[in-house]
Motif scaffolding. Structure first.
Motif, PDB file in Angstrom:
ATOM      1  N   ALA A  46     -23.222  -8.900 -33.036  1.00  0.00           N
ATOM      2  CA  ALA A  46     -23.873  -7.844 -33.814  1.00  0.00           C
ATOM      3  C   ALA A  46     -25.236  -7.511 -33.236  1.00  0.00           C
ATOM      4  O   ALA A  46     -26.260  -8.027 -33.674  1.00  0.00           O
ATOM      5  CB  ALA A  46     -24.007  -8.297 -35.270  1.00  0.00           C
ATOM      6  N   ASN A  47     -25.218  -6.668 -32.213  1.00  0.00           N
ATOM      7  CA  ASN A  47     -26.478  -6.217 -31.614  1.00  0.00           C
ATOM      8  C   ASN A  47     -26.278  -4.812 -31.049  1.00  0.00           C
ATOM      9  O   ASN A  47     -25.227  -4.224 -31.248  1.00  0.00           O
ATOM     10  CB  ASN A  47     -26.974  -7.225 -30.560  1.00  0.00           C
ATOM     11  N   SER A  48     -27.267  -4.305 -30.345  1.00  0.00           N
ATOM     12  CA  SER A  48     -27.179  -2.900 -29.913  1.00  0.00           C
ATOM     13  C   SER A  48     -26.320  -2.707 -28.670  1.00  0.00           C
ATOM     14  O   SER A  48     -25.992  -1.572 -28.312  1.00  0.00           O
ATOM     15  CB  SER A  48     -28.584  -2.342 -29.632  1.00  0.00           C
ATOM     16  N   GLY A  49     -26.010  -3.811 -27.970  1.00  0.00           N
ATOM     17  CA  GLY A  49     -25.136  -3.704 -26.794  1.00  0.00           C
ATOM     18  C   GLY A  49     -25.779  -2.975 -25.623  1.00  0.00           C
ATOM     19  O   GLY A  49     -25.092  -2.360 -24.811  1.00  0.00           O
ATOM     20  N   ILE A  50     -27.102  -3.092 -25.520  1.00  0.00           N
ATOM     21  CA  ILE A  50     -27.793  -2.372 -24.437  1.00  0.00           C
ATOM     22  C   ILE A  50     -28.193  -3.332 -23.322  1.00  0.00           C
ATOM     23  O   ILE A  50     -28.712  -4.421 -23.593  1.00  0.00           O
ATOM     24  CB  ILE A  50     -29.036  -1.659 -24.999  1.00  0.00           C
ATOM     25  N   LEU A 313     -28.886 -11.085 -36.484  1.00  0.00           N
ATOM     26  CA  LEU A 313     -30.134 -11.846 -36.649  1.00  0.00           C
ATOM     27  C   LEU A 313     -30.680 -12.290 -35.302  1.00  0.00           C
ATOM     28  O   LEU A 313     -29.984 -12.972 -34.539  1.00  0.00           O
ATOM     29  CB  LEU A 313     -29.874 -13.078 -37.524  1.00  0.00           C
ATOM     30  N   ARG A 314     -31.926 -11.945 -35.033  1.00  0.00           N
ATOM     31  CA  ARG A 314     -32.572 -12.377 -33.799  1.00  0.00           C
ATOM     32  C   ARG A 314     -33.104 -13.798 -34.008  1.00  0.00           C
ATOM     33  O   ARG A 314     -33.665 -14.084 -35.068  1.00  0.00           O
ATOM     34  CB  ARG A 314     -33.745 -11.468 -33.442  1.00  0.00           C
ATOM     35  N   ALA A 315     -32.960 -14.640 -32.981  1.00  0.00           N
ATOM     36  CA  ALA A 315     -33.455 -16.023 -33.071  1.00  0.00           C
ATOM     37  C   ALA A 315     -34.846 -16.065 -32.447  1.00  0.00           C
ATOM     38  O   ALA A 315     -34.980 -16.161 -31.230  1.00  0.00           O
ATOM     39  CB  ALA A 315     -32.505 -16.942 -32.319  1.00  0.00           C
ATOM     40  N   LEU A 344     -29.015 -10.455 -24.295  1.00  0.00           N
ATOM     41  CA  LEU A 344     -27.751  -9.962 -23.725  1.00  0.00           C
ATOM     42  C   LEU A 344     -27.987  -9.466 -22.298  1.00  0.00           C
ATOM     43  O   LEU A 344     -27.265  -9.828 -21.368  1.00  0.00           O
ATOM     44  CB  LEU A 344     -27.232  -8.831 -24.627  1.00  0.00           C
ATOM     45  N   SER A 345     -29.042  -8.670 -22.132  1.00  0.00           N
ATOM     46  CA  SER A 345     -29.356  -8.117 -20.804  1.00  0.00           C
ATOM     47  C   SER A 345     -29.728  -9.208 -19.799  1.00  0.00           C
ATOM     48  O   SER A 345     -29.649  -8.984 -18.593  1.00  0.00           O
ATOM     49  CB  SER A 345     -30.554  -7.163 -20.887  1.00  0.00           C
ATOM     50  N   SER A 346     -30.183 -10.353 -20.300  1.00  0.00           N
ATOM     51  CA  SER A 346     -30.691 -11.408 -19.411  1.00  0.00           C
ATOM     52  C   SER A 346     -29.665 -12.502 -19.158  1.00  0.00           C
ATOM     53  O   SER A 346     -29.933 -13.436 -18.383  1.00  0.00           O
ATOM     54  CB  SER A 346     -31.932 -12.059 -20.035  1.00  0.00           C
TER      55      SER A 346
HETATM   56  C1  LIG Z   1     -30.335  -6.688 -34.123  1.00  0.00           C
HETATM   57  C2  LIG Z   1     -30.269  -7.184 -32.718  1.00  0.00           C
HETATM   58  C3  LIG Z   1     -30.204  -6.291 -31.644  1.00  0.00           C
HETATM   59  C4  LIG Z   1     -30.168  -6.743 -30.339  1.00  0.00           C
HETATM   60  N1  LIG Z   1     -29.991  -5.863 -29.325  1.00  0.00           N
HETATM   61  C5  LIG Z   1     -29.947  -6.303 -28.049  1.00  0.00           C
HETATM   62  C6  LIG Z   1     -29.730  -5.392 -26.974  1.00  0.00           C
HETATM   63  O1  LIG Z   1     -29.454  -4.223 -27.175  1.00  0.00           O
HETATM   64  N2  LIG Z   1     -29.805  -5.874 -25.716  1.00  0.00           N
HETATM   65  C7  LIG Z   1     -30.087  -7.172 -25.446  1.00  0.00           C
HETATM   66  O2  LIG Z   1     -30.228  -7.522 -24.287  1.00  0.00           O
HETATM   67  N3  LIG Z   1     -30.219  -8.078 -26.448  1.00  0.00           N
HETATM   68  C8  LIG Z   1     -30.135  -7.675 -27.737  1.00  0.00           C
HETATM   69  N4  LIG Z   1     -30.245  -8.562 -28.756  1.00  0.00           N
HETATM   70  C9  LIG Z   1     -30.348  -9.980 -28.438  1.00  0.00           C
HETATM   71  C10 LIG Z   1     -28.983 -10.591 -28.129  1.00  0.00           C
HETATM   72  O3  LIG Z   1     -28.036 -10.183 -29.081  1.00  0.00           O
HETATM   73  C11 LIG Z   1     -29.131 -12.113 -28.155  1.00  0.00           C
HETATM   74  O4  LIG Z   1     -30.148 -12.464 -27.263  1.00  0.00           O
HETATM   75  C12 LIG Z   1     -27.868 -12.850 -27.750  1.00  0.00           C
HETATM   76  O5  LIG Z   1     -26.737 -12.373 -28.440  1.00  0.00           O
HETATM   77  C13 LIG Z   1     -28.065 -14.332 -28.038  1.00  0.00           C
HETATM   78  O6  LIG Z   1     -26.912 -15.007 -27.673  1.00  0.00           O
HETATM   79  P1  LIG Z   1     -26.775 -16.564 -27.917  1.00  0.00           P
HETATM   80  O7  LIG Z   1     -25.562 -16.985 -27.196  1.00  0.00           O
HETATM   81  O8  LIG Z   1     -28.060 -17.251 -27.598  1.00  0.00           O
HETATM   82  O9  LIG Z   1     -26.628 -16.715 -29.498  1.00  0.00           O
HETATM   83  P2  LIG Z   1     -25.339 -16.551 -30.431  1.00  0.00           P
HETATM   84  O10 LIG Z   1     -24.538 -15.389 -30.070  1.00  0.00           O
HETATM   85  O11 LIG Z   1     -25.829 -16.637 -31.839  1.00  0.00           O
HETATM   86  O12 LIG Z   1     -24.477 -17.833 -30.095  1.00  0.00           O
HETATM   87  C14 LIG Z   1     -24.786 -19.119 -30.554  1.00  0.00           C
HETATM   88  C15 LIG Z   1     -23.493 -19.784 -30.966  1.00  0.00           C
HETATM   89  O13 LIG Z   1     -23.743 -21.148 -31.280  1.00  0.00           O
HETATM   90  C16 LIG Z   1     -22.865 -21.526 -32.306  1.00  0.00           C
HETATM   91  N5  LIG Z   1     -23.402 -22.738 -32.946  1.00  0.00           N
HETATM   92  C17 LIG Z   1     -24.535 -22.848 -33.681  1.00  0.00           C
HETATM   93  N6  LIG Z   1     -24.701 -24.126 -34.099  1.00  0.00           N
HETATM   94  C18 LIG Z   1     -23.646 -24.834 -33.601  1.00  0.00           C
HETATM   95  C19 LIG Z   1     -23.258 -26.196 -33.699  1.00  0.00           C
HETATM   96  N7  LIG Z   1     -23.965 -27.089 -34.400  1.00  0.00           N
HETATM   97  N8  LIG Z   1     -22.113 -26.588 -33.070  1.00  0.00           N
HETATM   98  C20 LIG Z   1     -21.355 -25.698 -32.364  1.00  0.00           C
HETATM   99  N9  LIG Z   1     -21.692 -24.383 -32.262  1.00  0.00           N
HETATM  100  C21 LIG Z   1     -22.817 -23.962 -32.856  1.00  0.00           C
HETATM  101  C22 LIG Z   1     -22.864 -20.302 -33.219  1.00  0.00           C
HETATM  102  O14 LIG Z   1     -21.744 -20.261 -34.079  1.00  0.00           O
HETATM  103  C23 LIG Z   1     -22.886 -19.161 -32.223  1.00  0.00           C
HETATM  104  O15 LIG Z   1     -21.595 -18.665 -31.930  1.00  0.00           O
HETATM  105  C24 LIG Z   1     -30.236  -8.138 -30.090  1.00  0.00           C
HETATM  106  C25 LIG Z   1     -30.268  -9.032 -31.159  1.00  0.00           C
HETATM  107  C26 LIG Z   1     -30.229  -8.568 -32.454  1.00  0.00           C
HETATM  108  C27 LIG Z   1     -30.159  -9.524 -33.590  1.00  0.00           C
END
Ligand SMILES: Cc1cc2nc3c(=O)[nH]c(=O)nc-3n(C[C@H](O)[C@H](O)[C@H](O)COP(=O)(O)OP(=O)(O)OC[C@H]3O[C@@H](n4cnc5c(N)ncnc54)[C@H](O)[C@@H]3O)c2cc1C
Length: 503
Positions: A46-50, A313-315, A344-346
């Motif tokens: 759930a993000n903008s996909g950019i 949700l942004r972390a 996502l971009s990184s």
């Molecule tokens: C509103 C919004 C818009 C955005 N738009 C963009 C954009 O356009 N371009 C861009 O570059 N970035 C964007 N981002 C940022 C991008 O979406 C994130 O940086 C990226 O998705 C983070 O990926 P992740 O793998 O770190 O986290 P996640 O996708 O949250 O993955 C973490 C995973 O860990 C799992 N997990 C958690 N705890 C445990 C546990 N104890 N045991 C096993 N599994 C566990 C979770 O279930 C989850 O699947 C946006 C973010 C948001 C919220």
């Protein structure tokens, strides 16, 4: 006996799966653990996909540097993984003289970082590019290297490719504790009670990375920052031609409007801190906020064109930057935390950085890890999709003649056939849930949002996996979609109390 791997990656988001794919180039035993019923179940769905061009984050931040390094890598990744990706370019739109000055400075800053082909557009050029934009918009910064991608398709494809290269992915496997021995990583404990032994843990748990880090005594706090969206019907997918940003604020790049790679139009996100890491509720106020933002750029946005609303949700860490580093103790623990936008971009550059960190620490592990190049297979096969052949029905007919299931349309909104759904369920890495099928094929993702095709998809899943339709879920245990067979309902009670009354 407990399973044993060289490396355990916690989290199946775009980051965990990018790392899994990157490290699958080596002859290593790697396991990725995901607590939910599919990868891309957290922020990555759930993000903008950019794919940002990378001019706006400062180069003295990790997110700034890694975005710039990653952007050029996406053409090859998307081609190898057969993920739709379009470099449609982005426009930051200004209205005032002050805005114009800011856009000029932003262009210079981008150029000093090596971002190519940035251009300042005047009002006439802007209107030519975006005829429906607000008539008072007077200038824009054009970045042709920005692109759009499906974030969950990318995540799923990275996972599939990692599995093809030997990575084991365990879904519904939540890490609840970490074992260490004499200052070294020893293993993880799952919610099932199972122990998995490992020398290295890569913490890519997104919003929950702080809770994983706390299991080895490290303290930091991740704050969720919510972004809400409206998704419009495909009918409005060509209202805009680029990713359209307003002037940014301190907190975010602002409420944007963009086409999606699937042909919809997306509006959002706002940016508001929330208490809970699972607070994905869309609010009346939030939707109003994004509507105001959207109509300040495009006054003619069609309210009745909205087919879905959702939030991500942004972390965020207090540093407002990514945290990618190995701990001194326990040896073998690597944090990949605070991966907010532009995560996502990184993603590809983050995965490369983790590979470098692994190379740095591998000799200091209790048992040395050797990074021997394996016979890496970078590509996935292209799956036939009716969407891609609509203009060429003759070719689709050839596919249909080989397998009649490609002629049976299951999802009427998105025109997805039984053959496409079954092909996904025949793969090595699957998530046999309604959401799993929706994210892989788009069945259930159209205007009716699964209202018509949901039961038929559930039937196909049940048949293929060999389970009862009552066991089919939307997104894992607890989200079953049926609770009884109509034939088993006792008319004298259920007609009075209805299907929802289980008592
Ligand atoms: C509103 C919004 C818009 C955005 N738009 C963009 C954009 O356009 N371009 C861009 O570059 N970035 C964007 N981002 C940022 C991008 O979406 C994130 O940086 C990226 O998705 C983070 O990926 P992740 O793998 O770190 O986290 P996640 O996708 O949250 O993955 C973490 C995973 O860990 C799992 N997990 C958690 N705890 C445990 C546990 N104890 N045991 C096993 N599994 C566990 C979770 O279930 C989850 O699947 C946006 C973010 C948001 C919220």
């Amino acid at each position: 006996m407990s399973a044993k791997f060289d490396i355990v990656i916690i989290g199946g988001g775009v980051i965990g799966t990018a790392i899994a794919r990157r490290l699958s180039r080596y002859e290593l035993d790697i396991c990725l653990l995901e607590k939910d019923a599919d990868v891309a179940s957290g922020t990555s769905k759930a993000n903008s996909g950019i794919i940002h061009a990378g001019y706006n984050a400062a180069v003295d931040t990790l997110k700034g540097r890694l975005n710039i390094k990653s952007n050029p890598l996406f053409d090859k990744i998307a081609e190898d993984l057969k993920v739709p990706f379009k470099r449609i370019g982005s426009l930051v739109v200004g209205f005032t003289e002050e805005d114009k000055e800011w856009l000029k400075k932003e262009k210079e800053m981008g150029e000093s970082k090596g971002i190519k082909d940035l251009q300042l557009l005047d009002q006439k050029e802007l209107l030519h590019q975006e005829p429906e934009i607000h008539s008072e918009a007077s200038a824009a910064l054009y970045a042709p290297t920005a692109g759009i991608i499906s974030p969950y398709k990318l995540t799923i494809a990275q996972a599939e490719n990692a599995v093809k290269n030997g990575v084991e992915i365990k879904l519904l496997s939540e890490v609840v504790d970490i074992r260490t021995k004499n200052g070294y990583i020893a293993g993880v404990i799952l919610n099932s009670g199972e122990e998995i032994k490992t020398k290295v843990i890569i913490n890519a748990a997104g919003l929950y990375a702080d809770e994983i880090a706390a299991m080895v005594g490290e303290r930091y706090k991740i704050t969720p920052r919510k972004g809400e969206y409206n998704l419009f019907d495909k009918e409005y997918g060509d209202l805009v031609n680029h990713v359209i940003f307003p002037m940014p604020s301190k907190e975010s790049k602002g409420i944007l409007i963009t086409p999606t790679v699937d042909g919809n139009l997306l509006l959002g996100p706002n940016s508001n801190p929330v208490e809970e890491k699972d607070d994905l509720a869309v609010t009346k106020e939030g939707l109003e906020e994004i509507w105001q933002g959207g109509t300040s750029l495009y006054p003619n946005l069609p309210r009745d064109g909205v087919i879905a609303s959702f939030a991500g949700l942004r972390a965020t860490l207090p540093s407002d930057d990514f945290k990618i580093e190995a701990l001194n103790e326990p040896v073998g623990f690597i944090d990949v935390a605070g991966i907010q936008s532009p995560g996502l971009s990184s993603a590809p550059a983050i995965a490369n950085m983790v590979a470098e960190i692994l190379d740095d620490i591998r000799t200091s592990l209790q048992e040395e890890l050797k990074l021997i190049e394996a016979n890496f297979l970078p590509e996935l096969e292209k799956q036939p999709s009716f969407q891609d052949y609509k203009q060429n029905l003759h070719e689709w007919q050839q596919i249909f003649l080989q397998n009649k299931k490609y002629g049976e349309v299951i999802c009427r909104c998105e025109h997805v056939t039984r053959g496409e759904i079954e092909a996904e369920l025949d793969k090595e890495f699957i998530s046999p849930t309604l959401n799993g099928i929706k994210r892989r094929t788009r069945a259930g993702g159209g205007r009716c949002q699964g209202g018509f095709c949901g039961p038929r998809i559930a039937e196909i899943i049940a048949e293929k996996i060999g389970i009862s339709p009552l066991e089919v879920t939307k997104s894992g245990p607890g989200s079953e979609i049926l609770w009884t067979r109509v034939k088993d309902v006792k008319p004298d009670r259920d007609i009075v109390y209805g299907m929802g009354d289980k008592s």
